[in-house]
Design a protein around this motif. Structure first.
Motif, PDB file in Angstrom:
ATOM      1  N   LEU A  93       0.899  -1.267   0.028  1.00 53.86           N
ATOM      2  CA  LEU A  93       0.070  -0.160   0.031  1.00 53.86           C
ATOM      3  C   LEU A  93       0.924   1.269  -0.010  1.00 53.86           C
ATOM      4  O   LEU A  93       1.831   1.271   0.661  1.00 53.86           O
ATOM      5  N   THR A  94       0.600   2.409  -0.741  1.00 55.69           N
ATOM      6  CA  THR A  94       1.237   3.371  -0.654  1.00 55.69           C
ATOM      7  C   THR A  94       0.264   4.741  -0.577  1.00 55.69           C
ATOM      8  O   THR A  94      -0.946   4.529  -0.969  1.00 55.69           O
ATOM      9  N   LEU A  95       0.680   5.727   0.138  1.00 51.70           N
ATOM     10  CA  LEU A  95       0.017   7.245   0.101  1.00 51.70           C
ATOM     11  C   LEU A  95       0.674   8.124  -0.072  1.00 51.70           C
ATOM     12  O   LEU A  95       1.747   8.223   0.475  1.00 51.70           O
ATOM     13  N   GLY A  96       0.452   8.895  -0.853  1.00 49.21           N
ATOM     14  CA  GLY A  96       1.264  10.406  -1.040  1.00 49.21           C
ATOM     15  C   GLY A  96       0.750  11.362  -1.769  1.00 49.21           C
ATOM     16  O   GLY A  96      -0.745  11.362  -2.031  1.00 49.21           O
ATOM     17  N   ILE A  97       1.433  12.361  -2.095  1.00 46.91           N
ATOM     18  CA  ILE A  97       0.969  13.624  -2.923  1.00 46.91           C
ATOM     19  C   ILE A  97       1.510  13.658  -3.979  1.00 46.91           C
ATOM     20  O   ILE A  97       2.906  13.446  -4.119  1.00 46.91           O
ATOM     21  N   MET A  98       0.991  14.080  -5.216  1.00 44.83           N
ATOM     22  CA  MET A  98       1.667  13.899  -6.508  1.00 44.83           C
ATOM     23  C   MET A  98       1.694  15.526  -7.177  1.00 44.83           C
ATOM     24  O   MET A  98       0.599  15.992  -7.049  1.00 44.83           O
ATOM     25  N   LEU A  99       2.746  15.946  -7.423  1.00 41.06           N
ATOM     26  CA  LEU A  99       2.972  17.342  -8.310  1.00 41.06           C
ATOM     27  C   LEU A  99       2.831  17.002  -9.770  1.00 41.06           C
ATOM     28  O   LEU A  99       3.659  16.168 -10.323  1.00 41.06           O
ATOM     29  N   ARG A 100       1.879  17.467 -10.623  1.00 40.46           N
ATOM     30  CA  ARG A 100       1.591  17.242 -11.850  1.00 40.46           C
ATOM     31  C   ARG A 100       1.662  18.718 -12.717  1.00 40.46           C
ATOM     32  O   ARG A 100       1.039  19.605 -12.145  1.00 40.46           O
ATOM     33  N   SER A 101       2.368  18.537 -13.817  1.00 36.32           N
ATOM     34  CA  SER A 101       2.511  19.629 -14.469  1.00 36.32           C
ATOM     35  C   SER A 101       1.030  19.763 -15.334  1.00 36.32           C
ATOM     36  O   SER A 101       0.387  19.133 -15.214  1.00 36.32           O
ATOM     37  N   ARG A 102       1.066  21.168 -15.955  1.00 35.66           N
ATOM     38  CA  ARG A 102      -0.371  21.190 -16.533  1.00 35.66           C
ATOM     39  C   ARG A 102       0.016  20.500 -17.863  1.00 35.66           C
ATOM     40  O   ARG A 102       1.109  20.137 -18.394  1.00 35.66           O
ATOM     41  N   ASP A 103      -1.242  20.314 -18.836  1.00 37.69           N
ATOM     42  CA  ASP A 103      -1.083  19.510 -20.047  1.00 37.69           C
ATOM     43  C   ASP A 103      -0.090  20.457 -20.908  1.00 37.69           C
ATOM     44  O   ASP A 103      -0.360  21.492 -21.033  1.00 37.69           O
ATOM     45  N   ILE A 104       0.519  19.654 -21.622  1.00 41.33           N
ATOM     46  CA  ILE A 104       1.511  20.175 -22.818  1.00 41.33           C
ATOM     47  C   ILE A 104       0.815  19.819 -23.984  1.00 41.33           C
ATOM     48  O   ILE A 104       0.786  18.831 -24.487  1.00 41.33           O
ATOM     49  N   ASN A 105       0.320  20.815 -24.793  1.00 43.31           N
ATOM     50  CA  ASN A 105      -0.549  20.375 -25.758  1.00 43.31           C
ATOM     51  C   ASN A 105       0.496  20.286 -27.083  1.00 43.31           C
ATOM     52  O   ASN A 105       1.447  21.114 -27.484  1.00 43.31           O
ATOM     53  N   VAL A 106       0.173  19.224 -27.769  1.00 43.97           N
ATOM     54  CA  VAL A 106       0.934  18.812 -28.749  1.00 43.97           C
ATOM     55  C   VAL A 106       0.086  18.688 -30.113  1.00 43.97           C
ATOM     56  O   VAL A 106       0.024  17.829 -31.061  1.00 43.97           O
ATOM     57  N   GLY A 107      -0.763  19.777 -30.182  1.00 44.73           N
ATOM     58  CA  GLY A 107      -1.686  19.506 -31.507  1.00 44.73           C
ATOM     59  C   GLY A 107      -2.477  18.746 -31.569  1.00 44.73           C
ATOM     60  O   GLY A 107      -3.149  18.030 -30.380  1.00 44.73           O
ATOM     61  N   SER A 108      -2.959  18.115 -32.638  1.00 42.15           N
ATOM     62  CA  SER A 108      -3.852  17.114 -32.960  1.00 42.15           C
ATOM     63  C   SER A 108      -3.311  15.773 -32.392  1.00 42.15           C
ATOM     64  O   SER A 108      -4.223  15.010 -32.130  1.00 42.15           O
ATOM     65  N   PHE A 109      -2.083  15.687 -31.929  1.00 43.17           N
ATOM     66  CA  PHE A 109      -1.554  14.359 -31.440  1.00 43.17           C
ATOM     67  C   PHE A 109      -2.187  14.275 -29.883  1.00 43.17           C
ATOM     68  O   PHE A 109      -2.454  13.213 -29.553  1.00 43.17           O
TER      69      PHE A 109
END
Length: 226
Positions: free
Chosen positions: A120-136
């Motif tokens: 079992l794990t418990l934690g806090i994640m720091l996530r970057s904003r979405d990086i848009n790569v166009g239609s991909f």
């Protein structure tokens, strides 16, 4: 090698599960009081394999093709939820992350192969904003920190005596690195590559080399607003 009787292992596992339920119930009021605009639950599944490398050497071994894998596998259910949006910069600079997210994250895992136990794990994640790569589509990166508890002593990790399976450590520091991708047409679905890391933080919790590095991939369902 001295082993814990099966009956005692079952009793200990039952006690840990009871405490896990209590922790979830204690966190429930916090979760339910989040702002209405916050993303609701995200649920993912993950499968990974033991990477035979220490964490500092992982980038070099990967880039040079020296990375090898052992017959130890991890299967996880990952539950997370957005907590707050934040900007994080180094003091006095513009270097950092803008519109980043902090997420609560918990995982329930089972190990198979060279070691067989639940974790079992418990934690806090720091996530970057979405990086848009166009239609991909969109890509983002996450970094989780917290704690890991193995419900039984790991059979393949190195123990305090630097021997595999002997005097191994159940409570460890947990860290996760993740790259998440969603195609432009996917509204509530994403896939990700992930590193699942356990360690003693160079002697803070346990001696160096007493942890593990698992590399794998997963898929995630977004249950609310993205």
């Amino acid at each position: 090698m001295t082993t814990t009787p099966l009956k005692h292992r079952c009793v200990r596992g039952h006690v840990i599960k009871q405490w896990a339920v209590r922790i979830i119930l204690l966190l429930s009021p916090v979760t339910l009081s989040l702002p209405a605009h916050a993303e609701t639950w995200r649920v993912g599944v993950y499968a990974g394999q033991w990477a035979d490398t220490r964490l500092p050497h992982l980038p070099y071994n990967t880039a040079t093709g020296r990375l090898s894998f052992d017959d130890s596998y991890l299967y996880s259910l990952i539950v997370s939820r957005h907590l707050i949006d934040t900007n994080i910069f180094f003091p006095g600079t513009t270097i950092g992350l803008r519109d980043a997210q902090l997420e609560w994250e918990g995982t329930a895992s089972t190990h198979d192969g060279l070691q067989n136990h639940a974790e079992l794990t418990l934690g806090i994640m720091l996530r970057s904003r979405d990086i848009n790569v166009g239609s991909f589509g969109n890509i983002n990166f996450g970094w989780a920190n917290g704690f890991s508890y193995a419900l039984d002593k790991p059979d393949y990790e190195y123990g305090r005596t630097r021997e595999r399976g002997l005097d191994t450590v159940q409570f460890q520091y947990y860290m996760g690195f993740e790259a998440e991708y969603a195609h432009a047409s996917w509204e509530r679905f994403s896939v990700f590559a992930r590193l699942h890391h356990r360690s003693g933080i160079y002697g803070v919790i346990s001696p160096s080399k007493t942890g593990s590095n698992i590399l794998g991939v997963g898929a995630r369902l977004h249950l609310g607003k993205r």
